[in-house]
Design a protein around this motif. Sequence first.
Motif: not given
Length: 267
Positions: A146-148, A178, A205, A263
């Motif tokens: 569920d991580k971006p 991911k 990023d 995060q």
Amino acid sequence: MRDQLQRTLHFKDTPKRIISLVPSQTELLCDLGLADQIVGITKFCVHPCHLLSDKTIVGGTKQLHLDRIKALRPDIILCNKEENTREIVEACQSVCEVHVSDVYTIADSLELIGQYGVIFNKADNASSLINTIKAKWNTFENFVQDKPVLKVAYFIWKTPWMVAANNTFINYMLQLNKYENVYSRLERYPEVKLTDDMDKTKTVDYAFLSSEPYPFKEKHKDKLQVYWPDTKIVLVDGEMFSWYGSRLLRAFDYFKTLRVSLQKDVF
């Protein structure tokens, strides 16, 4: 017995005297309980650390002292398609049987562990290791699902700047985490011109500076930041992204910690 290049190896007995020319495979041998049977290693075989003082160093991964290898009277020499050259493999074949690994995925790594289990009569140890890695792998996949997706560049060298691109184990591990590799359009380990890529990097990023093979430090972050002012620069443990074999026992926990740190933006 066949290696991962489907080359056939012949043994009358279980090999007892081992030379390893690949650091991650040396570590794997030790975790399989074969440390005492290792007679020769490279200068880069730093795990476990005591091996550098306990074993004969036969050179690096690209340059060898064949006379030292012959003097050790090995039963088998362990190589890797990426780490060692064709010339090295051919030279070693004049001494004894040579096993060549070819690892691009975790499945390849588990296959290698299984092959070593058979060759060195350590099938139970290998099976236990494989099952533990699979369990950690599964737990990590649940964690990251569920991580971006984050866009990253993974630097392995400076002067010239070089990155890990497509068709590498590092790229595979980035995908597993991911992380979208912005250089995946390229192959292997290309040199890149930072000034030419400035427009493209506005959407990057994170830029990962690996601890190996080039030992990036804090001071190098500022140098890259000049070219990529809008990208966050992070030092990462290169062994976790590039060492296969038993290093996977620790890699997934590291990946969790890294993701949480990203995060929280602690860099």
